[in-house]
Design a protein around this motif. Sequence first.
Motif, mmCIF file in Angstrom:
data_model
loop_
_atom_site.group_PDB
_atom_site.id
_atom_site.type_symbol
_atom_site.label_atom_id
_atom_site.label_comp_id
_atom_site.label_asym_id
_atom_site.label_seq_id
_atom_site.Cartn_x
_atom_site.Cartn_y
_atom_site.Cartn_z
ATOM 1 N N SER A 133 0.826 -1.174 0.084
ATOM 2 C CA SER A 133 -0.133 -0.088 0.036
ATOM 3 C C SER A 133 0.948 1.324 -0.017
ATOM 4 C CB SER A 133 -0.867 -0.104 1.288
ATOM 5 O OG SER A 133 -0.363 0.162 2.259
ATOM 6 N N GLY A 134 2.080 1.226 0.695
ATOM 7 C CA GLY A 134 2.839 2.159 0.696
ATOM 8 C C GLY A 134 3.414 2.631 -0.579
ATOM 9 N N PHE A 135 4.043 1.826 -1.235
ATOM 10 C CA PHE A 135 4.388 2.045 -2.543
ATOM 11 C C PHE A 135 3.436 2.337 -3.536
ATOM 12 C CE2 PHE A 135 8.266 -1.046 -1.594
ATOM 13 C CZ PHE A 135 9.169 0.058 -1.376
ATOM 14 N N LEU A 136 2.284 1.934 -3.705
ATOM 15 C CA LEU A 136 1.205 2.247 -4.412
ATOM 16 C C LEU A 136 0.721 3.627 -4.166
ATOM 17 C CD1 LEU A 136 -0.918 1.320 -6.485
ATOM 18 C CD2 LEU A 136 -2.464 0.690 -4.586
ATOM 19 N N ILE A 137 0.881 4.120 -3.056
ATOM 20 C CA ILE A 137 0.552 5.565 -2.983
ATOM 21 C C ILE A 137 1.605 6.626 -3.518
ATOM 22 C CG2 ILE A 137 0.209 7.294 -0.954
ATOM 23 C CD1 ILE A 137 -1.206 4.985 0.626
ATOM 24 N N ILE A 138 2.842 5.937 -3.059
ATOM 25 C CA ILE A 138 3.874 6.722 -3.523
ATOM 26 C C ILE A 138 3.934 6.688 -5.214
ATOM 27 C CG2 ILE A 138 6.572 6.752 -3.612
ATOM 28 C CD1 ILE A 138 6.529 5.670 -0.860
ATOM 29 N N ALA A 139 3.849 5.661 -5.578
ATOM 30 C CA ALA A 139 3.958 5.720 -7.253
ATOM 31 C C ALA A 139 2.795 6.518 -7.682
ATOM 32 C CB ALA A 139 3.789 4.181 -7.514
ATOM 33 N N LEU A 140 1.688 6.833 -7.161
ATOM 34 C CA LEU A 140 0.564 7.355 -7.784
ATOM 35 C C LEU A 140 0.626 8.879 -7.125
ATOM 36 C CD1 LEU A 140 -2.534 5.092 -7.095
ATOM 37 C CD2 LEU A 140 -1.090 5.639 -9.215
ATOM 38 N N THR A 141 1.438 9.146 -6.354
ATOM 39 C CA THR A 141 1.617 10.698 -5.969
ATOM 40 C C THR A 141 2.732 11.322 -6.151
ATOM 41 O OG1 THR A 141 1.876 9.737 -3.730
ATOM 42 C CG2 THR A 141 -0.321 10.726 -4.067
ATOM 43 N N ILE A 142 3.780 11.237 -4.970
ATOM 44 C CA ILE A 142 5.138 11.899 -4.944
ATOM 45 C C ILE A 142 6.174 11.045 -6.162
ATOM 46 C CG2 ILE A 142 6.137 10.638 -3.187
ATOM 47 C CD1 ILE A 142 7.370 12.960 -2.093
ATOM 48 N N GLY A 143 5.939 9.838 -6.279
ATOM 49 C CA GLY A 143 6.645 9.128 -7.295
ATOM 50 C C GLY A 143 6.675 9.602 -8.456
ATOM 51 N N LYS A 144 5.383 10.241 -8.877
ATOM 52 C CA LYS A 144 5.147 10.769 -10.353
ATOM 53 C C LYS A 144 5.599 12.333 -10.372
ATOM 54 C CE LYS A 144 1.409 8.446 -12.376
ATOM 55 N NZ LYS A 144 -0.194 8.609 -12.699
ATOM 56 N N MET A 145 5.326 13.033 -9.375
ATOM 57 C CA MET A 145 5.803 14.670 -9.250
ATOM 58 C C MET A 145 7.228 14.654 -9.047
ATOM 59 S SD MET A 145 2.993 15.947 -6.715
ATOM 60 C CE MET A 145 3.601 15.288 -5.058
ATOM 61 N N ILE A 146 8.017 13.963 -8.157
ATOM 62 C CA ILE A 146 9.353 14.168 -8.082
ATOM 63 C C ILE A 146 10.230 13.972 -9.312
ATOM 64 C CG2 ILE A 146 11.520 13.563 -6.620
ATOM 65 C CD1 ILE A 146 9.741 13.593 -4.512
ATOM 66 N N PRO A 147 10.133 12.951 -10.053
ATOM 67 C CA PRO A 147 11.283 12.785 -11.026
ATOM 68 C C PRO A 147 10.918 13.550 -12.207
ATOM 69 C CG PRO A 147 10.380 10.623 -10.135
ATOM 70 C CD PRO A 147 9.449 11.848 -9.558
ATOM 71 N N ASP A 148 9.624 13.872 -12.317
ATOM 72 C CA ASP A 148 8.868 14.621 -13.412
ATOM 73 C C ASP A 148 9.324 14.177 -14.733
ATOM 74 O OD1 ASP A 148 7.707 17.023 -14.561
ATOM 75 O OD2 ASP A 148 9.482 18.041 -14.723
ATOM 76 N N LYS A 149 9.154 12.682 -14.852
ATOM 77 C CA LYS A 149 9.514 11.968 -16.121
ATOM 78 C C LYS A 149 11.086 11.940 -16.580
ATOM 79 C CE LYS A 149 4.618 11.886 -17.927
ATOM 80 N NZ LYS A 149 3.792 12.103 -18.605
ATOM 81 N N GLY A 150 11.898 12.429 -15.726
ATOM 82 C CA GLY A 150 13.192 12.748 -16.172
ATOM 83 C C GLY A 150 13.622 13.782 -16.824
ATOM 84 N N ARG A 151 12.815 15.011 -16.719
ATOM 85 C CA ARG A 151 13.123 16.096 -17.310
ATOM 86 C C ARG A 151 13.942 16.889 -16.348
ATOM 87 N NH1 ARG A 151 7.477 15.389 -19.165
ATOM 88 N NH2 ARG A 151 6.910 16.163 -17.412
ATOM 89 N N LYS A 152 13.627 16.940 -15.228
ATOM 90 C CA LYS A 152 14.444 17.876 -14.258
ATOM 91 C C LYS A 152 15.626 17.245 -13.985
ATOM 92 C CE LYS A 152 13.586 17.318 -9.904
ATOM 93 N NZ LYS A 152 12.667 17.133 -8.643
ATOM 94 N N SER A 153 16.712 18.381 -14.141
ATOM 95 C CA SER A 153 18.090 17.857 -13.848
ATOM 96 C C SER A 153 18.505 18.309 -12.458
ATOM 97 C CB SER A 153 19.092 18.944 -14.998
ATOM 98 O OG SER A 153 18.838 20.230 -14.485
ATOM 99 N N ILE A 154 19.136 17.370 -11.934
ATOM 100 C CA ILE A 154 19.811 17.657 -10.460
ATOM 101 C C ILE A 154 21.174 17.965 -10.513
ATOM 102 C CG2 ILE A 154 20.049 16.292 -8.461
ATOM 103 C CD1 ILE A 154 17.056 16.443 -9.291
ATOM 104 N N GLY A 155 21.347 18.932 -10.068
ATOM 105 C CA GLY A 155 22.804 19.560 -9.876
ATOM 106 C C GLY A 155 23.492 19.167 -8.656
ATOM 107 N N PRO A 156 24.922 19.408 -8.571
ATOM 108 C CA PRO A 156 25.615 18.996 -7.592
ATOM 109 C C PRO A 156 25.098 19.546 -5.994
ATOM 110 C CG PRO A 156 26.783 20.418 -8.894
ATOM 111 C CD PRO A 156 25.783 19.936 -9.522
ATOM 112 N N ARG A 157 24.869 20.920 -6.045
ATOM 113 C CA ARG A 157 24.216 21.259 -4.879
ATOM 114 C C ARG A 157 22.758 20.880 -4.286
ATOM 115 N NH1 ARG A 157 22.681 27.127 -4.645
ATOM 116 N NH2 ARG A 157 21.729 26.711 -6.453
ATOM 117 N N GLN A 158 22.142 20.494 -5.294
ATOM 118 C CA GLN A 158 20.824 19.682 -4.792
ATOM 119 C C GLN A 158 21.287 18.248 -4.206
ATOM 120 O OE1 GLN A 158 17.861 19.854 -7.660
ATOM 121 N NE2 GLN A 158 16.195 19.040 -6.273
ATOM 122 N N LEU A 159 21.928 17.612 -4.843
ATOM 123 C CA LEU A 159 22.315 16.244 -4.566
ATOM 124 C C LEU A 159 23.154 16.381 -3.352
ATOM 125 C CD1 LEU A 159 22.322 13.078 -4.944
ATOM 126 C CD2 LEU A 159 24.791 13.854 -6.481
#
Length: 446
Positions: A133-159
């Motif tokens: 249930s935890g993974f299903l909720i994450i996959a449908l919510t924050i798991g979609k928002m944060i990666p942004d389908k790979g478009r968002k670039s992560i820089g060294p400061r953020q990492l």
Amino acid sequence: MTERVSRWIMQGAFFVSGFVYVHTIEPKPENRKKTIFMAMVFAVFFAVLNYFYEYDSFWAEMTMRMIGFVLLGYMIYIGRKLSGFAAFYYAIWAFCSWQLMYECYLVCLNMGSGYWAGRPLQLFLTELLIFGSGFLIIALTIGKMIPDKGRKSIGPRQLLLALLTFLNFQIVVFVPGDLEYSFHDLRLLIVYIVQLLLCIVLYLQNELFKKSELRKELEIMGLLWQKEKEQFQLSKENISYMSQKVHDLKHHIQAMRSASKEEIERYLTEIEGSVRIYESIVHTGSAVLDTILTEKCLYCKDHGITISCMADGNQMEFMNTVDLYAVLGNVIDNAIEEVGQFQEKEKRQIDVLIYRKQQFLAIHITNPMEGRLEYEEGLPVTTKGSRLVHGFGLRSVRHILKKYDGFLTIREEEGFFTLLILIPIPLPADGSDHIGQFDDHLGNRA
């Protein structure tokens, strides 16, 4: 035996946690074998951990966790089209999510220690329910928002900031004392709340960097818009200068009547240049459109590119001058850049059609292309190096079109690239709707 089966479920959930955050990102088919090999390494690592590892010290526990984290991040990196920074950033989110669910299971286990005795099946089902249930909720919510389908670039400061938060997230578990005993009293609840707060901090970091990236993008678009405005003024002045030169032709012709042979030859050269310029001047019924298309036609003539313009400029009065220049300038420049790569003369050609289609202004650009393009959010991905510097042309166009409730579509077909822009034409204040016919308002063909 029961404890080992529980560990297998827990460790399998750790393996799945990475996929939950990258399931929207395109995989790397060329790395399929490497991904399978890494999955096997995971299985061996978990098997060794399950049979030989004991919770005996802080350093042993942290070492095992960091090894698992590195393996997870590397598997995400080779399996999905992501940078190394992005892969380990999503691994941080996956690890934290998995750990929160695992500790939630431990809370349930310790709160009902008497109930679970002799009920291994219910215990396993509870563990599966918490992770599932935890993974299903994450996959449908924050798991979609944060990666942004790979478009968002992560820089060294953020990492780096995410890694510091992640380390605090791990270390806080050991603050109350030995890990095994800290789960048997209310100290775990305090630890759990602190970890939830750290996850909120991680999320806020993500949002701040996202807003910073959007702000930079808007600043760049603003600079591009200003550049387009300045370019339009310069082009307008150049067209006025060329019109004046053509007007001066009659004076040259009069002077030739009494000139010497050398002077006649000089005048003829000047006239030839002025005629070439005049041939490129487009007359569409719109001064703004004439300026834009004339500028592009002159450039194409100088660079051996054939551009055919058929345009009805009478339908474009509702658009802001600079917006119109930015839209047409960007789409035509993209076409010029594409056909400029060809050596064959027959491929160095662009067709520009601007006409009214029912209640829409239609801008139709067609040009030959080589190979296929990669797309992101419906727009071609730039091939000119860093996306932070380039690739704003069509994004800027789409941003401007939103002001007019317009939209663009792109199609690749049989070696040709076609871009179609449709913009609703506002009705006049009196409510009349005179629809001009395309054949009656065609501009000249350059």
